[in-house]
Design an enzyme around this catalytic site. Structure first.
Site, PDB file in Angstrom:
ATOM      1  N   THR A 190      50.729  41.731  44.424  1.00 20.21           N
ATOM      2  CA  THR A 190      49.847  41.449  43.295  1.00 20.21           C
ATOM      3  C   THR A 190      50.578  41.656  41.979  1.00 20.21           C
ATOM      4  OG1 THR A 190      47.822  42.113  42.136  1.00 20.21           O
ATOM      5  CG2 THR A 190      48.942  43.821  43.392  1.00 20.21           C
ATOM      6  N   ASN A 236      48.750  42.378  39.381  1.00 26.36           N
ATOM      7  CA  ASN A 236      47.744  43.138  38.638  1.00 26.36           C
ATOM      8  C   ASN A 236      47.975  44.641  38.860  1.00 26.36           C
ATOM      9  OD1 ASN A 236      45.368  44.510  37.903  1.00 26.36           O
ATOM     10  ND2 ASN A 236      44.134  42.658  38.174  1.00 26.36           N
ATOM     11  N   ASP A 273      42.621  39.631  47.242  1.00 26.82           N
ATOM     12  CA  ASP A 273      41.964  38.631  46.406  1.00 26.82           C
ATOM     13  C   ASP A 273      40.523  39.082  46.235  1.00 26.82           C
ATOM     14  OD1 ASP A 273      42.766  36.059  45.054  1.00 26.82           O
ATOM     15  OD2 ASP A 273      40.787  35.549  45.817  1.00 26.82           O
ATOM     16  N   PHE A 328      39.107  48.077  35.040  1.00 31.80           N
ATOM     17  CA  PHE A 328      39.683  46.848  34.491  1.00 31.80           C
ATOM     18  C   PHE A 328      38.675  45.715  34.719  1.00 31.80           C
ATOM     19  CE2 PHE A 328      40.924  44.439  38.348  1.00 31.80           C
ATOM     20  CZ  PHE A 328      40.783  45.417  39.309  1.00 31.80           C
ATOM     21  N   GLY A 329      39.053  44.527  34.275  1.00 28.67           N
ATOM     22  CA  GLY A 329      38.259  43.333  34.556  1.00 28.67           C
ATOM     23  C   GLY A 329      36.814  43.464  34.091  1.00 28.67           C
ATOM     24  N   TYR A 330      35.893  43.217  35.021  1.00 33.11           N
ATOM     25  CA  TYR A 330      34.461  43.235  34.709  1.00 33.11           C
ATOM     26  C   TYR A 330      33.831  44.623  34.842  1.00 33.11           C
ATOM     27  CZ  TYR A 330      35.080  38.170  35.152  1.00 33.11           C
ATOM     28  OH  TYR A 330      35.513  36.874  35.000  1.00 33.11           O
ATOM     29  N   LYS A 380      34.376  55.286  41.789  1.00 34.37           N
ATOM     30  CA  LYS A 380      34.517  53.839  41.968  1.00 34.37           C
ATOM     31  C   LYS A 380      35.218  53.536  43.293  1.00 34.37           C
ATOM     32  CE  LYS A 380      36.656  49.564  40.494  1.00 34.37           C
ATOM     33  NZ  LYS A 380      37.618  48.820  39.663  1.00 34.37           N
ATOM     34  N   HIS A 436      34.324  47.480  46.388  1.00 33.82           N
ATOM     35  CA  HIS A 436      34.740  46.398  47.273  1.00 33.82           C
ATOM     36  C   HIS A 436      36.160  46.632  47.787  1.00 33.82           C
ATOM     37  CE1 HIS A 436      35.893  45.823  43.184  1.00 33.82           C
ATOM     38  NE2 HIS A 436      36.478  44.646  43.356  1.00 33.82           N
TER      39      HIS A 436
HETATM   40  P1  ITT Z   1      46.808  38.933  41.718  1.00 35.47           P
HETATM   41  O1  ITT Z   1      46.287  37.589  42.137  1.00 35.47           O
HETATM   42  O2  ITT Z   1      48.231  38.904  41.308  1.00 35.47           O
HETATM   43  O3  ITT Z   1      46.502  39.998  42.720  1.00 35.47           O
HETATM   44  P2  ITT Z   1      44.662  38.782  39.747  1.00 35.47           P
HETATM   45  O4  ITT Z   1      44.159  39.711  38.693  1.00 35.47           O
HETATM   46  O5  ITT Z   1      44.895  37.346  39.341  1.00 35.47           O
HETATM   47  O6  ITT Z   1      46.006  39.414  40.374  1.00 35.47           O
HETATM   48  P3  ITT Z   1      42.583  37.857  41.542  1.00 35.47           P
HETATM   49  O7  ITT Z   1      43.042  36.458  41.504  1.00 35.47           O
HETATM   50  O8  ITT Z   1      42.168  38.463  42.860  1.00 35.47           O
HETATM   51  O9  ITT Z   1      43.689  38.862  40.960  1.00 35.47           O
HETATM   52  O10 ITT Z   1      41.400  37.992  40.493  1.00 35.47           O
HETATM   53  C1  ITT Z   1      40.591  39.089  40.536  1.00 35.47           C
HETATM   54  C2  ITT Z   1      39.790  39.188  39.262  1.00 35.47           C
HETATM   55  O11 ITT Z   1      38.465  39.620  39.602  1.00 35.47           O
HETATM   56  C3  ITT Z   1      40.362  40.264  38.344  1.00 35.47           C
HETATM   57  O12 ITT Z   1      41.289  39.753  37.424  1.00 35.47           O
HETATM   58  C4  ITT Z   1      39.103  40.792  37.677  1.00 35.47           C
HETATM   59  O13 ITT Z   1      38.732  39.941  36.617  1.00 35.47           O
HETATM   60  C5  ITT Z   1      38.066  40.674  38.789  1.00 35.47           C
HETATM   61  N1  ITT Z   1      38.033  41.927  39.576  1.00 35.47           N
HETATM   62  C6  ITT Z   1      38.478  42.124  40.847  1.00 35.47           C
HETATM   63  N2  ITT Z   1      38.324  43.407  41.230  1.00 35.47           N
HETATM   64  C7  ITT Z   1      37.769  44.034  40.179  1.00 35.47           C
HETATM   65  C8  ITT Z   1      37.391  45.374  39.928  1.00 35.47           C
HETATM   66  O14 ITT Z   1      37.573  46.329  40.824  1.00 35.47           O
HETATM   67  N3  ITT Z   1      36.851  45.648  38.749  1.00 35.47           N
HETATM   68  C9  ITT Z   1      36.677  44.703  37.799  1.00 35.47           C
HETATM   69  N4  ITT Z   1      37.028  43.442  37.934  1.00 35.47           N
HETATM   70  C10 ITT Z   1      37.572  43.086  39.118  1.00 35.47           C
END
Ligand code: ITT
Length: 201
Positions: free
Chosen positions: A11, A13, A73, A154-156, A177, A182
């Site tokens: 990943t 990320n 993913d 991070f993210g949402y 968390k 998930h």
């Molecule tokens: P890789 O593909 O390199 O692993 P990515 O960030 O592009 O990195 P994904 O394609 O799986 O990964 O996208 C996942 C997105 O979903 C991530 O960027 C967040 O926006 C969201 N996400 C996934 N898990 C999350 C979490 O635990 N908390 C908040 N947002 C999450």
């Protein structure tokens, strides 16, 4: 006696790697990051499902590096948006994956909606140079808050409130968390299925 298993986290990320390490360390699984191996090749995430994309990432990076890898993913599915942003969660507000813009777009899409139900989904895939070892999935249900709250995660996370709580994932301690997320559930299932055992391959 067995050696601690070492896997490459496939990943880009860094937040995912931090969470995966915290979840897997107690099970004796060590994760290498992209940085530890001098970067990873780009993989086009064009699959229709989380599972397709996880398998694609795991197999491509295992083949390219010759290592045993684990890919994640994941994304957010919102009931009132027919499952969006779904597999497009990272790119919801455009390529380049900006968390703040993704959250703002989500809140705008849900403006005035009373049905705020959502779930996070994660599929992990484990692969070696010879191909796929297996996959495991986890989910956590909750709802989308009215405004971002909290500094963690991070993210949402600043707008996701898991069922049974009033705080967002960004307000809750990381350990809470990870215990119900998930990602925590997918990795627990992967461990239970034996996907992370130290067999050759
Ligand atoms: P890789 O593909 O390199 O692993 P990515 O960030 O592009 O990195 P994904 O394609 O799986 O990964 O996208 C996942 C997105 O979903 C991530 O960027 C967040 O926006 C969201 N996400 C996934 N898990 C999350 C979490 O635990 N908390 C908040 N947002 C999450």
């Amino acid at each position: 006696m067995s050696m601690a298993l070492e896997l490459l986290a496939a990943t880009g990320n860094a937040h995912k790697v931090d969470e995966m390490r915290a979840i897997l360390a107690p099970a004796g699984v060590r994760l290498l990051s992209a940085r530890d191996v001098g970067g990873l090749p780009e993989v086009d995430e064009d699959g229709a499902t989380f599972r397709d994309n996880a398998i694609k990432k795991a197999c491509a990076i295992a083949a390219a590096t010759g290592r045993r890898v684990i890919a994640d993913d994941s994304g957010l599915e919102v009931v009132a948006l027919d499952g969006a942003p779904g597999v497009r969660s990272a790119r919801y507000a455009g390529e380049g994956g900006n968390d703040g813009r993704n959250v703002a777009k989500l809140l705008a899409a849900l403006d005035g909606r009373s049905d705020r139900r959502a779930r996070f989904v994660c599929v992990v895939a484990v692969a070696g140079p010879d191909g796929l070892v297996g996959t495991a999935e986890g989910e956590v249900r909750g709802r989308i808050g009215d405004q971002p709250r909290g500094q963690g995660g991070f993210g949402y996370d600043p707008v996701f409130i898991p069922d049974g709580y009033e705080q967002t994932f960004a307000e809750l301690p990381a350990g809470i968390k990870n215990s119900m997320s998930h990602r925590g559930r997918a990795l627990a299932a992967a461990l239970a299925q034996g996907l992370l055992r130290g067999q050759a391959g």
